[in-house]
Design an enzyme around this catalytic site. Structure first.
Site, short mmCIF file in Angstrom:
data_model
loop_
_atom_site.label_atom_id
_atom_site.label_comp_id
_atom_site.label_asym_id
_atom_site.label_seq_id
_atom_site.Cartn_x
_atom_site.Cartn_y
_atom_site.Cartn_z
N LEU A 217 0.88 -1.05 0.02
CA LEU A 217 0.01 -0.05 -0.05
C LEU A 217 0.83 1.23 0.08
O LEU A 217 2.14 1.06 0.77
CB LEU A 217 -0.86 0.01 1.27
CG LEU A 217 -1.85 -1.31 1.47
CD1 LEU A 217 -2.55 -0.79 2.85
CD2 LEU A 217 -2.86 -1.04 0.35
N ASP A 218 0.39 2.58 -0.73
CA ASP A 218 1.14 3.69 -0.57
C ASP A 218 1.30 3.83 0.74
O ASP A 218 0.62 3.63 1.88
CB ASP A 218 0.31 4.67 -1.27
CG ASP A 218 0.33 4.43 -2.79
OD1 ASP A 218 1.27 3.68 -3.29
OD2 ASP A 218 -0.65 5.06 -3.31
N GLN A 219 2.29 4.82 1.14
CA GLN A 219 2.59 5.19 2.64
C GLN A 219 1.19 5.82 3.37
O GLN A 219 1.19 5.58 4.25
CB GLN A 219 3.66 6.03 2.57
CG GLN A 219 3.93 6.65 4.12
CD GLN A 219 5.47 6.87 4.25
OE1 GLN A 219 6.25 6.75 3.39
NE2 GLN A 219 5.72 8.19 5.17
#
Length: 281
Positions: free
Chosen positions: A132-134
């Site tokens: 997942l993106d940060q």
């Protein structure tokens, strides 16, 4: 280190090679390594004959060679674990936490916390199946040994793992459901961004509106592909950026953007159970 688990054949008249290739969908390299290492044993601890046909119910023991993961363990695992068995973990990654380190020795990521949990159970291996993106919070699927990692990688590629996201976007969406099918590539002007690009990779996002008011719309999103920043780029490209996502055009000020990996659903490749996990936070 060797990870061991038991399995009873669920089909009749099947070879070990057929089990691994057709049922488990293990890649050729991993299957060859297991065959050379005599990783599949009978109840007496003797190596199975790979080309022999065995009856349903035959009990197998798998001894899977595990090389330790390289993540530096945190002192305490502070990432919620929502599902766990001998093969997989599903955790809830907080927003503003990277999924994995980008530099050697980096700590504080989701995987640093996960390996802390695994180490305290006596294990040495944990690898994420997707990321997942940060700034995106929610569910991350993690393999606990290389065999299941190979199986889950293939399932993800074959779209057998359903990932449902929940997002709040700026504006009142008039289209209540549909699909966004535009390719995504690197932004020529900003290396940190992605953009819709005819020369990019195929990207397909399915959505359904589940709530809205005059200023915002809540959508459930299912990814058919998994490109970097895919949901963020796609919704921005149709004029409805994720709320708070300043990188992709949201005018709403917020501590973070409103995107969560809400639900994971798949058939467990070893136990054959239907696994459905939802993140209610």
């Amino acid at each position: 280190m060797i990870t061991t688990f038991q399995y009873a054949l669920q089909q009749d008249n099947i070879t070990i090679e057929q089990l691994l290739r057709d049922d488990f969908q293990v890649g050729k390299k991993v299957m060859h390594e297991m065959r050379m290492a005599k990783s599949v044993l009978n109840e007496a601890g003797e190596p199975m004959v790979w080309q022999h046909h065995y009856p349903k119910g035959t009990n197998l023991t798998f001894n899977v060679n595990v090389e330790p993961s390289s993540y530096v363990a945190t002192n305490v695992c502070e990432v919620p674990i929502l599902f766990e068995d001998a093969h997989v973990l599903i955790v809830s990654k907080p927003a503003d936490m990277a999924t994995h380190p980008n530099d050697p020795g980096q700590t504080g990521t989701c995987m640093n916390h996960v390996i802390s949990h695994v180490n305290k159970q006596g294990g040495v291996y944990a690898e994420h199946v997707h990321r997942l993106d940060q700034g995106t919070k929610g569910l991350v699927l993690i393999a606990k040994h290389p065999l299941i990692k190979s199986m889950l990688d293939r399932m993800l590629e074959d779209k057998q793992i359903i990932r449902t996201y929940e997002a709040i976007v700026d504006g009142f969406m008039t289209q209540k459901s549909g699909s966004i099918r535009t390719s995504i590539g690197k932004d020529r002007h900003d290396s940190a961004r992605r953009a819709v690009s005819p020369s990019g990779q195929t990207a397909i996002t399915h959505f359904e509106v589940v709530g809205q008011d005059a200023n915002f719309t809540k959508v459930h999103v299912i990814l058919e592909t998994g490109r970097t920043h895919q949901i963020r780029v796609h919704f921005s490209s149709i004029g409805y950026p994720i709320t708070g996502d300043r990188m992709y055009g949201s005018r709403t000020r917020a501590d973070n953007y409103s995107l969560q990996a809400k639900k994971l659903q798949f058939t467990h490749p070893i136990t054959k159970e239907m696994i459905v996990v939802e993140d209610y936070k």
